[in-house]
Design a protein around this motif. Structure first.
Motif, short mmCIF file in Angstrom:
data_model
loop_
_atom_site.label_atom_id
_atom_site.label_comp_id
_atom_site.label_asym_id
_atom_site.label_seq_id
_atom_site.Cartn_x
_atom_site.Cartn_y
_atom_site.Cartn_z
N LEU A 25 23.45 41.16 35.39
CA LEU A 25 24.85 40.95 35.03
C LEU A 25 25.45 39.93 35.98
CD1 LEU A 25 26.77 42.27 32.93
CD2 LEU A 25 27.54 43.78 34.76
N THR A 26 25.87 38.78 35.45
CA THR A 26 26.33 37.67 36.29
C THR A 26 27.82 37.40 36.06
OG1 THR A 26 24.15 36.64 36.10
CG2 THR A 26 25.95 35.26 36.90
N ILE A 27 28.59 37.37 37.13
CA ILE A 27 30.01 37.05 37.04
C ILE A 27 30.17 35.57 36.71
CG2 ILE A 27 32.20 36.90 38.27
CD1 ILE A 27 31.26 39.22 40.02
N ILE A 28 30.91 35.26 35.67
CA ILE A 28 31.16 33.85 35.35
C ILE A 28 32.62 33.46 35.58
CG2 ILE A 28 29.22 33.67 33.76
CD1 ILE A 28 31.22 33.79 31.46
N SER A 29 33.53 34.46 35.62
CA SER A 29 34.92 34.13 35.94
C SER A 29 35.71 35.40 36.23
CB SER A 29 35.59 33.37 34.79
OG SER A 29 35.77 34.20 33.67
N ASP A 30 36.81 35.20 36.98
CA ASP A 30 37.83 36.25 37.13
C ASP A 30 38.68 36.26 35.86
OD1 ASP A 30 37.32 37.19 39.69
OD2 ASP A 30 38.44 35.55 40.60
N LYS A 68 36.29 30.30 31.24
CA LYS A 68 36.69 30.22 32.64
C LYS A 68 37.71 31.30 32.99
CE LYS A 68 35.95 25.20 32.96
NZ LYS A 68 36.60 23.89 33.24
N GLY A 69 38.05 32.10 31.99
CA GLY A 69 39.00 33.18 32.22
C GLY A 69 40.45 32.78 32.03
N ASP A 70 40.70 31.57 31.52
CA ASP A 70 42.08 31.10 31.33
C ASP A 70 42.61 31.54 29.97
OD1 ASP A 70 41.93 29.62 33.77
OD2 ASP A 70 40.85 28.04 32.69
N ILE A 71 43.82 32.05 29.94
CA ILE A 71 44.47 32.39 28.67
C ILE A 71 45.00 31.10 28.05
CG2 ILE A 71 46.38 33.61 27.57
CD1 ILE A 71 46.16 35.70 29.82
N ILE A 72 44.50 30.76 26.87
CA ILE A 72 44.89 29.51 26.22
C ILE A 72 45.70 29.73 24.95
CG2 ILE A 72 43.00 28.17 27.21
CD1 ILE A 72 41.45 28.54 24.63
N LYS A 73 45.79 31.00 24.52
CA LYS A 73 46.59 31.30 23.33
C LYS A 73 47.01 32.76 23.36
CE LYS A 73 46.69 30.60 18.31
NZ LYS A 73 46.00 30.06 17.13
N GLY A 273 41.66 47.26 41.59
CA GLY A 273 42.23 47.02 42.90
C GLY A 273 41.33 46.23 43.83
N ILE A 274 40.12 46.72 44.05
CA ILE A 274 39.19 46.01 44.93
C ILE A 274 37.92 45.60 44.19
CG2 ILE A 274 40.02 47.13 47.04
CD1 ILE A 274 37.63 49.02 46.86
N SER A 275 37.80 45.97 42.94
CA SER A 275 36.62 45.60 42.17
C SER A 275 36.99 45.46 40.70
CB SER A 275 35.52 46.66 42.33
OG SER A 275 35.95 47.92 41.81
N GLY A 276 36.08 44.85 39.93
CA GLY A 276 36.31 44.69 38.51
C GLY A 276 37.23 43.53 38.18
N GLY A 277 37.67 43.51 36.92
CA GLY A 277 38.54 42.44 36.46
C GLY A 277 37.82 41.13 36.24
N ASN A 278 36.55 41.21 35.82
CA ASN A 278 35.72 40.01 35.67
C ASN A 278 35.20 39.84 34.24
OD1 ASN A 278 35.66 39.31 38.54
ND2 ASN A 278 34.38 41.11 38.80
N LEU A 279 34.80 38.62 33.96
CA LEU A 279 34.06 38.29 32.74
C LEU A 279 32.62 38.02 33.18
CD1 LEU A 279 33.85 37.53 29.71
CD2 LEU A 279 34.50 35.20 30.37
N TYR A 280 31.66 38.70 32.55
CA TYR A 280 30.26 38.61 32.93
C TYR A 280 29.44 38.06 31.77
CZ TYR A 280 31.65 42.29 36.31
OH TYR A 280 32.29 43.03 37.28
N GLU A 281 28.23 37.58 32.11
CA GLU A 281 27.19 37.31 31.13
C GLU A 281 25.99 38.20 31.44
OE1 GLU A 281 26.04 33.25 30.82
OE2 GLU A 281 27.84 32.65 29.73
N LEU A 282 25.30 38.61 30.38
CA LEU A 282 24.06 39.37 30.52
C LEU A 282 23.03 38.79 29.56
CD1 LEU A 282 22.51 41.87 31.65
CD2 LEU A 282 23.36 43.14 29.65
N LYS A 283 21.89 38.39 30.09
CA LYS A 283 20.79 37.88 29.27
C LYS A 283 19.99 39.05 28.73
CE LYS A 283 21.47 33.43 30.08
NZ LYS A 283 21.82 32.48 29.01
N ILE A 284 19.65 39.00 27.44
CA ILE A 284 18.82 40.03 26.84
C ILE A 284 17.64 39.35 26.14
CG2 ILE A 284 20.71 41.66 26.54
CD1 ILE A 284 20.84 40.83 23.59
N ASP A 285 16.58 40.12 25.90
CA ASP A 285 15.40 39.58 25.22
C ASP A 285 15.69 39.34 23.75
OD1 ASP A 285 14.01 39.76 27.57
OD2 ASP A 285 13.26 41.76 27.14
#
Length: 285
Positions: A25-30, A68-73, A273-285
């Motif tokens: 599980l890789t963080i790609i943006s806040d 990138k985690g930006d709200i555009i709409k 508060g001190i964790s979470g709030g991220n957008l992640y990617e996960l590679k699957i087979d």
């Protein structure tokens, strides 16, 4: 140790946390604090926009976010956010919001909000079509504690129907999920029970989101502990198929999942508060 050295060490820790992986599980943006309780994510077939919603009690707004985690709409939905829990899309690009959270198993106001594709493209405020429903096997509101299987945080659109995966609140069967189907048209329905599946036998494996890929040959169910990938199913026999599990190391509150493509998933968790709030990617087979 000087304050300058401490500051540098602190910065290095922060940077390492931002790029860390969690069992693939890789963080790609806040995500912005506006989406600190993100409970649903979906990507339509002809757009790179990620549509997100917040959990119940927040504003009834559908957010369009880039990777990138930006709200555009932002689209205001003219309906109460009683307990929005997931979002999905059909082959035509219509979007559905699951207003079916039911922690105490006592609600008689369960619904799904349908937003037309054209409205997503052109409007800043929409009036959704309402698909109201109830569970055919729920007789009491709430039922006894060991029969509380009528909370829901996950659904998909598949062919001409919606498929709901419930979240068990029974202390004796944490991982049980019941599968129900509903029409995609406006109306008031009794959901159709299809079958059940158990993700695990201990706490932390509630189903919190679901998605199906564009090719319609992979279904994913998200829990706090990991992702279950179902493949090679026939028709709607999702649970009678090959299953592979991807486990997480951390225990942040994972709330939403969708396919980026057939081999990559987007996942979000709530900000705590001190964790979470991220957008992640996960590679699957």
């Amino acid at each position: 140790m000087t304050s300058k050295v401490l500051a540098i060490l602190f910065l290095l820790v922060i940077l390492s946390c931002k790029s860390q992986t969690d069992s693939g599980l890789t963080i790609i943006s806040d995500l912005p604090l506006t989406l600190k309780e993100a409970s649903g994510i979906e990507k339509t077939q002809d757009s790179e926009i990620l549509w997100m919603i917040n959990d119940g009690g927040n504003k009834p707004i559908l957010y369009g976010v880039n990777n990138k985690g930006d709200i555009i709409k932002q689209i205001k939905v003219k309906a109460k956010n009683r307990d929005w829990e997931d979002v999905t899309t059909d082959e035509k690009g219509n979007l559905y919001i699951g207003n079916f959270g039911n922690n105490d198993n006592d609600s008689k106001n369960l619904s799904i909000l349908k937003i037309a594709k054209n409205d997503l493209d052109s409007k800043e405020e929409v009036t959704p079509k309402i698909i109201s429903f109830s569970y055919p096997d729920q007789k009491k509101f709430p039922p006894k504690k060991n029969k509380r299987h009528f909370d829901c945080e996950a659904f998909i659109a598949y062919n001409d129907s919606l498929y709901l995966f419930t979240k068990s609140r029974s202390p004796k069967d944490h991982g049980k999920t019941n599968l129900y189907s509903l029409p995609t048209k406006k109306g008031d329905y009794k959901a159709k029970y299809l079958n059940s599946f158990s993700t695990c036998e201990e706490k932390g494996c509630w189903v919190t989101s679901a998605d199906i890929n564009k090719s319609k040959n992979k279904l994913v169910l998200l829990t706090e502990k990991g992702v279950l990938v179902f493949s090679k199913f026939k028709n709607t026999f999702f649970f009678k198929s090959e299953v592979k599990q991807y486990k997480f190391n951390s225990t942040t509150q994972k709330e939403s999942i969708c396919f980026k493509n057939d081999s990559t998933l987007y996942i979000t968790d709530e900000y705590q508060g001190i964790s979470g709030g991220n957008l992640y990617e996960l590679k699957i087979d």
